[in-house]
Motif scaffolding. Structure first.
Motif, PDB file in Angstrom:
ATOM      1  N   PHE A   1      10.647  -9.828 -11.060  1.00 42.34           N
ATOM      2  CA  PHE A   1      10.318  -8.622 -10.340  1.00 42.34           C
ATOM      3  C   PHE A   1      11.410  -8.570  -9.411  1.00 42.34           C
ATOM      4  O   PHE A   1      12.022  -9.379  -8.797  1.00 42.34           O
ATOM      5  CB  PHE A   1       8.858  -8.567 -10.033  1.00 42.34           C
ATOM      6  N   GLU A   2      11.216  -7.495  -8.700  1.00 45.14           N
ATOM      7  CA  GLU A   2      12.099  -6.958  -7.536  1.00 45.14           C
ATOM      8  C   GLU A   2      10.858  -6.312  -6.633  1.00 45.14           C
ATOM      9  O   GLU A   2       9.841  -5.959  -6.998  1.00 45.14           O
ATOM     10  CB  GLU A   2      12.984  -5.905  -7.991  1.00 45.14           C
ATOM     11  N   LEU A   3      11.529  -6.088  -5.417  1.00 46.24           N
ATOM     12  CA  LEU A   3      10.766  -5.385  -4.401  1.00 46.24           C
ATOM     13  C   LEU A   3      11.202  -4.307  -3.861  1.00 46.24           C
ATOM     14  O   LEU A   3      10.779  -3.807  -2.750  1.00 46.24           O
ATOM     15  CB  LEU A   3      10.482  -6.604  -3.156  1.00 46.24           C
ATOM     16  N   ASP A   4      12.043  -3.603  -4.560  1.00 44.27           N
ATOM     17  CA  ASP A   4      12.480  -2.254  -4.137  1.00 44.27           C
ATOM     18  C   ASP A   4      11.398  -1.147  -4.410  1.00 44.27           C
ATOM     19  O   ASP A   4      11.439  -0.386  -3.429  1.00 44.27           O
ATOM     20  CB  ASP A   4      13.644  -1.651  -5.523  1.00 44.27           C
ATOM     21  N   ALA A   5      10.502  -1.284  -5.025  1.00 46.01           N
ATOM     22  CA  ALA A   5       9.249  -0.206  -5.275  1.00 46.01           C
ATOM     23  C   ALA A   5       8.529  -0.543  -3.807  1.00 46.01           C
ATOM     24  O   ALA A   5       8.232   0.664  -3.455  1.00 46.01           O
ATOM     25  CB  ALA A   5       8.439  -0.470  -6.300  1.00 46.01           C
ATOM     26  N   TYR A   6       8.353  -1.629  -3.279  1.00 46.58           N
ATOM     27  CA  TYR A   6       7.851  -1.553  -1.807  1.00 46.58           C
ATOM     28  C   TYR A   6       8.825  -1.017  -0.715  1.00 46.58           C
ATOM     29  O   TYR A   6       8.231  -0.272   0.007  1.00 46.58           O
ATOM     30  CB  TYR A   6       7.615  -3.085  -1.416  1.00 46.58           C
ATOM     31  N   ARG A   7      10.113  -1.299  -0.992  1.00 45.65           N
ATOM     32  CA  ARG A   7      11.035  -0.633  -0.312  1.00 45.65           C
ATOM     33  C   ARG A   7      10.877   0.926  -0.038  1.00 45.65           C
ATOM     34  O   ARG A   7      10.767   1.818   0.946  1.00 45.65           O
ATOM     35  CB  ARG A   7      12.205  -0.914  -0.488  1.00 45.65           C
ATOM     36  N   GLN A   8      10.752   1.615  -1.331  1.00 49.27           N
ATOM     37  CA  GLN A   8      11.016   2.875  -1.451  1.00 49.27           C
ATOM     38  C   GLN A   8       9.551   3.852  -1.571  1.00 49.27           C
ATOM     39  O   GLN A   8       9.581   5.067  -1.275  1.00 49.27           O
ATOM     40  CB  GLN A   8      11.630   3.360  -2.896  1.00 49.27           C
ATOM     41  N   LYS A   9       8.489   3.066  -2.017  1.00 49.90           N
ATOM     42  CA  LYS A   9       7.267   3.610  -2.242  1.00 49.90           C
ATOM     43  C   LYS A   9       6.176   3.173  -0.940  1.00 49.90           C
ATOM     44  O   LYS A   9       5.382   3.839  -0.465  1.00 49.90           O
ATOM     45  CB  LYS A   9       6.654   3.493  -3.639  1.00 49.90           C
ATOM     46  N   VAL A  10       5.978   1.893  -1.150  1.00 49.26           N
ATOM     47  CA  VAL A  10       4.713   1.116  -0.409  1.00 49.26           C
ATOM     48  C   VAL A  10       5.071   1.511   1.109  1.00 49.26           C
ATOM     49  O   VAL A  10       4.226   1.708   2.027  1.00 49.26           O
ATOM     50  CB  VAL A  10       4.449  -0.244  -0.810  1.00 49.26           C
ATOM     51  N   PHE A  11       6.111   0.967   1.766  1.00 46.59           N
ATOM     52  CA  PHE A  11       6.422   0.954   2.895  1.00 46.59           C
ATOM     53  C   PHE A  11       6.183   2.236   3.660  1.00 46.59           C
ATOM     54  O   PHE A  11       5.695   2.513   4.548  1.00 46.59           O
ATOM     55  CB  PHE A  11       7.910   0.235   3.356  1.00 46.59           C
ATOM     56  N   PRO A  12       6.837   3.208   2.897  1.00 47.30           N
ATOM     57  CA  PRO A  12       6.780   4.622   3.447  1.00 47.30           C
ATOM     58  C   PRO A  12       5.458   5.101   3.520  1.00 47.30           C
ATOM     59  O   PRO A  12       4.891   5.786   4.512  1.00 47.30           O
ATOM     60  CB  PRO A  12       7.827   5.459   2.756  1.00 47.30           C
ATOM     61  N   ALA A  13       4.842   4.846   2.449  1.00 47.57           N
ATOM     62  CA  ALA A  13       3.342   5.502   2.400  1.00 47.57           C
ATOM     63  C   ALA A  13       2.544   4.805   3.637  1.00 47.57           C
ATOM     64  O   ALA A  13       1.523   5.122   3.965  1.00 47.57           O
ATOM     65  CB  ALA A  13       2.822   4.984   0.993  1.00 47.57           C
ATOM     66  N   TRP A  14       2.798   3.417   3.831  1.00 50.64           N
ATOM     67  CA  TRP A  14       2.147   2.628   4.869  1.00 50.64           C
ATOM     68  C   TRP A  14       2.436   3.163   6.261  1.00 50.64           C
ATOM     69  O   TRP A  14       2.070   2.946   7.259  1.00 50.64           O
ATOM     70  CB  TRP A  14       2.130   1.294   4.986  1.00 50.64           C
ATOM     71  N   GLY A  15       3.669   4.139   6.437  1.00 50.87           N
ATOM     72  CA  GLY A  15       4.187   4.536   7.651  1.00 50.87           C
ATOM     73  C   GLY A  15       4.931   3.647   8.402  1.00 50.87           C
ATOM     74  O   GLY A  15       4.781   3.535   9.900  1.00 50.87           O
ATOM     75  N   LEU A  16       5.505   2.566   7.903  1.00 53.98           N
ATOM     76  CA  LEU A  16       6.167   1.523   8.632  1.00 53.98           C
ATOM     77  C   LEU A  16       7.459   2.217   9.211  1.00 53.98           C
ATOM     78  O   LEU A  16       8.216   2.933   8.450  1.00 53.98           O
ATOM     79  CB  LEU A  16       6.724   0.426   7.800  1.00 53.98           C
ATOM     80  N   ASP A  17       7.480   2.017  10.438  1.00 53.39           N
ATOM     81  CA  ASP A  17       8.620   2.461  11.414  1.00 53.39           C
ATOM     82  C   ASP A  17       9.373   1.538  11.982  1.00 53.39           C
ATOM     83  O   ASP A  17       8.858   0.872  12.983  1.00 53.39           O
ATOM     84  CB  ASP A  17       8.241   3.741  12.364  1.00 53.39           C
ATOM     85  N   TRP A  18      10.577   1.219  11.444  1.00 52.66           N
ATOM     86  CA  TRP A  18      11.345   0.066  12.119  1.00 52.66           C
ATOM     87  C   TRP A  18      11.756   0.304  13.453  1.00 52.66           C
ATOM     88  O   TRP A  18      11.752  -0.857  14.360  1.00 52.66           O
ATOM     89  CB  TRP A  18      12.766  -0.151  11.244  1.00 52.66           C
ATOM     90  N   GLU A  19      11.944   1.465  13.931  1.00 57.16           N
ATOM     91  CA  GLU A  19      12.267   1.641  15.465  1.00 57.16           C
ATOM     92  C   GLU A  19      11.216   1.203  16.009  1.00 57.16           C
ATOM     93  O   GLU A  19      11.164   0.646  17.323  1.00 57.16           O
ATOM     94  CB  GLU A  19      12.805   2.827  15.515  1.00 57.16           C
ATOM     95  N   LYS A  20       9.915   1.779  15.688  1.00 55.88           N
ATOM     96  CA  LYS A  20       8.785   1.307  16.537  1.00 55.88           C
ATOM     97  C   LYS A  20       8.518  -0.040  16.624  1.00 55.88           C
ATOM     98  O   LYS A  20       7.846  -0.723  17.423  1.00 55.88           O
ATOM     99  CB  LYS A  20       7.476   2.154  15.815  1.00 55.88           C
ATOM    100  N   ILE A  21       8.689  -0.865  15.533  1.00 56.00           N
ATOM    101  CA  ILE A  21       8.478  -2.467  15.270  1.00 56.00           C
ATOM    102  C   ILE A  21       9.590  -3.000  16.213  1.00 56.00           C
ATOM    103  O   ILE A  21       8.974  -3.924  17.023  1.00 56.00           O
ATOM    104  CB  ILE A  21       8.561  -2.639  13.937  1.00 56.00           C
ATOM    105  N   ARG A  22      10.664  -2.377  16.348  1.00 55.45           N
ATOM    106  CA  ARG A  22      11.745  -3.187  17.154  1.00 55.45           C
ATOM    107  C   ARG A  22      11.469  -2.780  18.540  1.00 55.45           C
ATOM    108  O   ARG A  22      11.833  -3.636  19.469  1.00 55.45           O
ATOM    109  CB  ARG A  22      13.270  -2.666  16.573  1.00 55.45           C
TER     110      ARG A  22
END
Length: 505
Positions: free
Chosen positions: A88-109
């Motif tokens: 499998f790949e984790l591209d679907a997590y990048r494209q679908k799951v992470f955005p749906a969860w509202g992950l914000d890399w600037e806020k995390i950093r």
């Protein structure tokens, strides 16, 4: 002042359970952590915590997750068979799951929360705790890139993979960062079951590595604490308190395609955390749990079940009571209508509870007696997903107006041979004097004991009694389908574990 670290151990999809624990620890108990550490897919939860999400937000993100949305087969590699980069790949997590969860890399950093996300640098053969200011989407994906299942991630010329075979909980890093208290949520199975086949072997190796390394570190902490108590230095130089919440969580680590199973795992975490807080003297303010509904429409379900058999009056043992009742012709029939008000809550809450209406028929108790109230719980377990119970508790009055309680259970566990039919049709039954709840049975007066059964003809008739109610045909069809998948999926958990330790649906 002691420093408290939140330790989120790896565990694949099982870490949805962690999210339920976080709902209680962070929101209901108001516990604050000075540092958070995570390994493998638990880094997803740590990313949400680091960003500043509440426990409820983290839990709801998992409740809303459709696991199929994250499934992404590595089609380009399948032709290479055993030389494929990954399944499998984790591209679907990048494209679908992470955005749906509202992950914000600037806020995390930019977070003020201290966090370490563990990845394994395969190029240098080093465990690397990535700090919040360094965090990127690539590192988060690398943290969950379990070899053979997902491809490695390349960052700045180095190859990174999931760190779980090096550590499932980087306790040493937390201690190096000054932690005095380790609050650990552990979901890796410790049942010690070895399964045949590639999948079974792979996760057996995973469990051996994770549990073995974890126990070694805990033993080192214990030896260090003992040395300090004797006045010596100890390995870690100061007492380390371990506060551990661990559980056997039903979903498979990776092969889970059920939104309902994921939501139930979250709700199990909520339930387990509340019990843990109570047992460990941690005060909390109980909140509500509103399971995510696949359809916004409210649906209900109803079906009938008829059981018949014998009870022995004055007998305490089930089988002895059945034999005595057959001699005395003390027959009991129960004609029950089971009503599920809210299919979503029934399926996704760990107690799987419904209401019972109907009648109990026994000549020695006055003939046909209406059930005043009753509860039905299906496929519940006491921390062992491989052993389930179906429980019945109904209250009724005898001919003299005295309240009685009929309590019955079906014991589902996999013995030698084919026993699924007998386990699902045999009801071990006791009748108590008075209105007796489950935790009161030990001190209650037993009127009779015996065994009731669902006959084959009655079982076939039961299948025809299922009725769903909802606004539309699609809603009603979905309710029936979800219940069917739930029912046979839980039977899989008990009787098909050698194929896959938990049903994928």
């Amino acid at each position: 002042m002691s420093k408290r670290s939140l330790m989120l151990a790896g565990g694949g999809i099982k870490i949805a359970f962690q999210a339920g624990v976080l709902q209680v620890w962070l929101d209901e108990a108001g516990i604050e952590f000075d540092h958070g550490d995570a390994v493998s897919a638990a880094c997803f939860n740590l990313a949400m915590w680091t960003q500043g999400m509440s426990g409820r937000q983290i839990a709801d993100n998992w409740r809303n997750l459709d696991p199929i949305a994250g499934v992404d087969v590595n089609w380009s590699q399948l032709a290479r068979l055993i030389y494929a980069e990954s399944l499998f790949e984790l591209d679907a997590y990048r494209q679908k799951v992470f955005p749906a969860w509202g992950l914000d890399w600037e806020k995390i950093r930019g977070s003020r929360r201290e966090a370490t996300f563990n990845v394994y640098n395969f190029s240098k053969h080093e465990l690397r705790p990535v700090t919040a200011p360094e965090m990127t989407e690539d590192f988060l994906v690398a943290a969950a890139s379990l070899p053979m299942w997902f491809p490695p991630v390349h960052v700045d010329g180095d190859t990174y993979i999931d760190a779980v075979f090096n550590t499932a909980s980087n306790i040493e890093e937390a201690i190096r960062r000054g932690a005095d208290e380790l609050w650990i949520i552990w979901t890796t199975s410790q049942r010690g079951e070895w399964f045949d086949g590639f999948v079974g072997n792979f996760f057996g190796i995973f469990e051996a590595t994770a549990n073995g390394g974890y126990k070694q570190v805990l033993a080192r902490i214990e030896r260090s604490n003992d040395a300090i108590a004797r006045g010596a230095q100890g390995e870690f130089g100061r007492p380390i308190t371990v506060r551990e919440l661990k559980a056997e969580v039903p979903p498979h680590y990776l092969l889970n395609f059920s939104k309902d199973r994921t939501a139930e795992a979250v709700n199990r975490g909520v339930e387990a955390a509340r019990v843990w807080c109570h047992a460990n003297g941690v005060s909390y303010r109980r909140g509500d749990v509103y399971p995510t509904e696949v359809h916004t429409a409210q649906t209900s379900l109803r079906f009938s079940e008829d059981v018949t058999g014998y009870v022995g009056f004055g007998a305490a043992d089930y089988r002895d009571g059945f034999d005595l009742g057959r001699v005395d012709e003390s027959r009991v029939d129960a004609h029950m209508s089971i009503r599920v008000d809210g299919v979503n809550r029934f399926i996704t809450m760990p107690e799987h509870q419904a209401a019972i209406e109907g009648v109990v028929v026994c000549e020695r108790l006055g003939g046909r007696r209406p059930i005043s109230r009753g509860t039905f719980n299906i496929f519940v377990d006491d921390g062992d997903p491989a052993r389930k119970r179906v429980t019945y508790r109904v209250f009724f009055d005898d001919a003299e107006g005295n309240t009685l309680t009929l309590s019955g259970f079906k014991d589902l566990h996999d013995d030698a041979g084919v026993d699924v039919l007998s386990d699902t049709t045999v009801l071990f039954t006791k009748i108590y004097r008075g209105m007796v709840l489950g935790d009161e049975e030990g001190s209650a007066e037993v009127v009779a004991s015996g065994i009731l059964r669902v006959g084959m003809i009655a079982f076939l008739k039961q299948l025809a009694t299922f009725r769903a109610d909802g606004p539309t045909l699609a809603d009603r069809t979905s309710a029936l389908a979800r219940f069917g998948i739930f029912y046979f999926g839980r039977l899989w958990d008990v009787y098909a574990r050698r194929l896959l330790s938990s049903g994928p649906f």
